[in-house]
Design an enzyme around this catalytic site. Structure first.
Site, PDB file in Angstrom:
ATOM      1  N   THR A 229      -9.406  -3.253  -0.577  1.00 42.19           N
ATOM      2  CA  THR A 229      -8.540  -4.352  -0.155  1.00 42.19           C
ATOM      3  C   THR A 229      -9.365  -5.452   0.512  1.00 42.19           C
ATOM      4  O   THR A 229     -10.186  -5.170   1.387  1.00 42.19           O
ATOM      5  CB  THR A 229      -7.470  -3.841   0.825  1.00 42.19           C
TER       6      THR A 229
ATOM      7  N   ARG B 158     -17.589   0.026  -0.504  1.00 39.17           N
ATOM      8  CA  ARG B 158     -18.188  -0.968   0.392  1.00 39.17           C
ATOM      9  C   ARG B 158     -19.470  -1.571  -0.178  1.00 39.17           C
ATOM     10  O   ARG B 158     -19.678  -2.789  -0.088  1.00 39.17           O
ATOM     11  CB  ARG B 158     -18.429  -0.336   1.765  1.00 39.17           C
TER      12      ARG B 158
ATOM     13  N   TYR C 169      -0.046   6.258   3.324  1.00 37.81           N
ATOM     14  CA  TYR C 169       0.977   5.287   2.943  1.00 37.81           C
ATOM     15  C   TYR C 169       2.203   6.086   2.510  1.00 37.81           C
ATOM     16  O   TYR C 169       2.335   7.255   2.876  1.00 37.81           O
ATOM     17  CB  TYR C 169       0.411   4.336   1.892  1.00 37.81           C
TER      18      TYR C 169
ATOM     19  N   GLN D  68      -4.551   0.066  -8.949  1.00 38.11           N
ATOM     20  CA  GLN D  68      -3.995   0.988  -7.959  1.00 38.11           C
ATOM     21  C   GLN D  68      -2.650   0.466  -7.470  1.00 38.11           C
ATOM     22  O   GLN D  68      -2.531  -0.689  -7.057  1.00 38.11           O
ATOM     23  CB  GLN D  68      -4.933   1.174  -6.771  1.00 38.11           C
TER      24      GLN D  68
ATOM     25  N   ARG E 215      -4.712   8.904  -6.574  1.00 35.05           N
ATOM     26  CA  ARG E 215      -5.717   9.044  -5.513  1.00 35.05           C
ATOM     27  C   ARG E 215      -5.126   9.849  -4.365  1.00 35.05           C
ATOM     28  O   ARG E 215      -4.012   9.568  -3.894  1.00 35.05           O
ATOM     29  CB  ARG E 215      -6.172   7.669  -5.006  1.00 35.05           C
TER      30      ARG E 215
END
Length: 403
Positions: A32, A343, A189, A107, A236
Site C-alpha cells: 500500500t 519493501r 482486516y 489483492q 493471503r
C-alpha cells in the site's frame, strides 16, 4: 560482502501458477502506497510504478490492497474496483504489466474494524466488524470524534461481503484483464477478524467454533471459484500476525495453528476435489504487515507445506538477511514455492535483475511510503542509475486518474 547471485536457484526457474506460466518465482507482494485519487481511482503514477517493476521481470506483480466496495473500506487515496471507471483505470495497469512480460494479480481488501472511522463518516459508510469490539483505544477515540459507532455485521451484511468480493473479482478478471485475484485474509482486516477468536465474539454460524469462524472466508473462496474459476483465485494468510490485534502464537486462548490448519486443510480438500486455487500466499512470522518483528522467534511453518500441496508464496523479510539464507532454503525446498518481496521492491524497480545477478540492493525509504506524490515512488533508479532528488521534475509529477 556482496549479496549472492540467485540465478542458479529455483527462484529463476519457470513455474506454472493456475493457467499462467511465470518465468521466475519472484512475486511483488502487496504494498500500500496511497497514490490514488480521492475517488479511489488509480493514477498514471501507479501505472508507471508497476510497469517499471514488470519490465525484464517475468514474475508475478501483486497490486496494493484494493477495496471491493465502499462498504469494504475506507482509507484515503487507496484504490477500489467497484465502479466502471475504477475498473477501466485498472485495465490500463494490467495491460501495461502484460506488455512488459509479467503477470499481475489484484489483492482484494475489506477492512472491517481496521477502517478509518473518520473517512467512513465522510462517505456515509457504516463502521462494521464481526463484533462491536475495537482493537485498541485509539480506534475508539477516532470513532467517537467522528461520531460513528462500531457495530457488528448483521447476517445480511455478511452476505453482502461475499457479494462484494465476487463482484470485485469479476471486475478484475473479466473487465480489467488481471490474471488472478488475491483475497486479503491477512493482518486482521475483515476476514481474519472473523477467523480470530480475539475479535470474533459472535454466537451465530459465523462465530464460536473454528469451523464457524472460518465459514465466511471459505464462502468467499467458493463464490470466487464459481464466478471466475479456481485457477484465477489466490488468498493471503498471516497465521502468526499480531498486527492490529491479531492473537499470534502467544495467544492464551488458541494457538494459530489450530485455527489456520483447518483453513489450509479446507483449501487442500477443494484442490483434491478439482477446485485447487492458483496459490496460497503465506506471511512468515518474521514480519507483521510492513514491518519486521523485533527478535522474532523462529517458528516453524513447515506445517503449512505439509497441509497445502499447491503453489505457495512465502513472504517475510527474506531480503533483510545477509546471504539470503532463508530465501535460498525455502525456494529450493520444493518445486512449488514462490518468494514474495515488498519493501525492497519499492526502491529497486529492477529487483529481479539484481537478485539474479547478485547486485547490491538500494535501501528503501519508509518515510515516503504513505505520503503521496511521486518522490520515493517512481524516483528510484535501476542498476547504474541515480535516484531523482526531491527537487527533480520527476519528483514533482502529480497523479492523474487513468479513467
Amino acid at each position: 560482502m556482496s549479496p549472492p547471485a540467485l540465478k542458479d536457484t529455483n527462484l529463476f526457474k519457470p513455474i506454472k501458477v493456475g493457467s499462467v506460466t511465470l518465468q521466475n518465482r519472484l512475486a511483488y507482494a502487496p504494498t500500500t502506497r496511497r497514490r490514488n485519487t480521492n475517488e479511489f481511482i488509480p493514477t498514471n503514477l501507479i501505472k508507471t510504478h508497476y510497469e517499471d517493476r514488470a519490465e525484464n521481470n517475468g514474475g508475478l506483480i501483486i497490486t496494493e490492497a484494493t477495496f471491493v466496495s465502499p462498504q469494504g473500506g475506507l482509507y484515503t487515496n487507496c484504490p477500489m474496483i467497484h465502479t466502471k471507471q475504477q475498473a477501466e483505470a485498472w485495465k490500463q495497469i494490467a495491460q501495461g504489466v502484460h506488455d512488459k512480460g509479467s503477470a499481475i494479480a489484484m489483492q482484494l481488501w475489506h477492512l472491517g474494524r481496521a477502517a478509518d472511522a473518520s473517512v467512513l463518516k465522510e462517505h456515509g459508510v457504516p463502521y462494521l466488524a464481526p463484533s462491536a469490539k475495537y482493537y485498541d483505544d485509539s480506534r475508539k477515540k477516532v470513532a467517537d470524534k467522528a461520531e460513528i459507532e462500531l457495530k457488528a455485521f448483521t447476517w445480511n451484511q455478511v452476505q453482502e461481503i461475499i457479494e462484494d468480493f465476487k463482484d470485485a473479482a469479476v471486475n478484475a478478471i473479466k473487465v480489467s484483464g488481471f490474471d488472478f485475484v488475491e483475497i486479503h485474509a491477512a493482518h486482521m482486516y475483515t476476514l481474519p477478524q472473523f477467523l480470530d477468536i480475539a475479535s470474533n465474539e459472535r454466537t451465530d454460524k459465523y462465530g464460536g467454533s473454528i469451523e464457524n469462524r472460518t465459514r465466511l472466508t471459505l464462502e468467499v473462496i467458493d463464490a470466487l471459484i464459481d464466478a471466475i474459476g479456481a485457477e484465477k483465485v489466490g488468498i493471503r494468510i498471516s497465521p502468526y500476525a499480531t498486527f492490529q490485534g491479531g492473537s499470534g502464537a502467544e495467544s492464551k486462548i488458541m494457538h494459530p495453528i489450530a485455527q489456520y490448519a483447518y483453513l489450509y486443510s479446507e483449501l487442500e480438500r477443494r484442490g483434491k476435489e478439482g477446485k485447487r486455487i492458483a496459490y496460497v500466499h503465506s506471511v512468515e512470522p518474521r514480519v507483521a504487515n510492513g514491518a519486521d518483528v523485533e527478535d522474532a522467534p523462529e517458528y516453524s511453518t513447515e506445517w503449512v507445506r505439509q497441509i497445502w500441496k499447491g503453489v505457495l508464496i512465502r513472504t517475510g523479510s527474506y531480503l533483510h538477511q545477509d546471504g539470503y539464507k532463508n530465501l535460498i532454503r525455502d525456494v529450493n525446498i520444493d518445486d512449488r514455492t514462490l518468494i514474495g518481496a515488498s519493501r525492497y521492491y519499492t526502491s529497486n524497480p529492477d529487483l529481479a535483475n539484481k537478485l539474479k545477478n547478485g547486485l547490491e540492493l538500494t535501501p528503501y525509504d519508509r518515510n515516503t511510503f504513505y505520503v503521496g506524490g511521486n518522490y520515493g515512488y517512481n524516483t528510484f533508479g535501476k542498476f547504474g542509475e541515480d535516484a531523482k532528488g526531491k527537487d527533480s521534475a520527476e519528483a514533482k509529477l502529480e497523479g492523474v486518474a487513468l479513467a
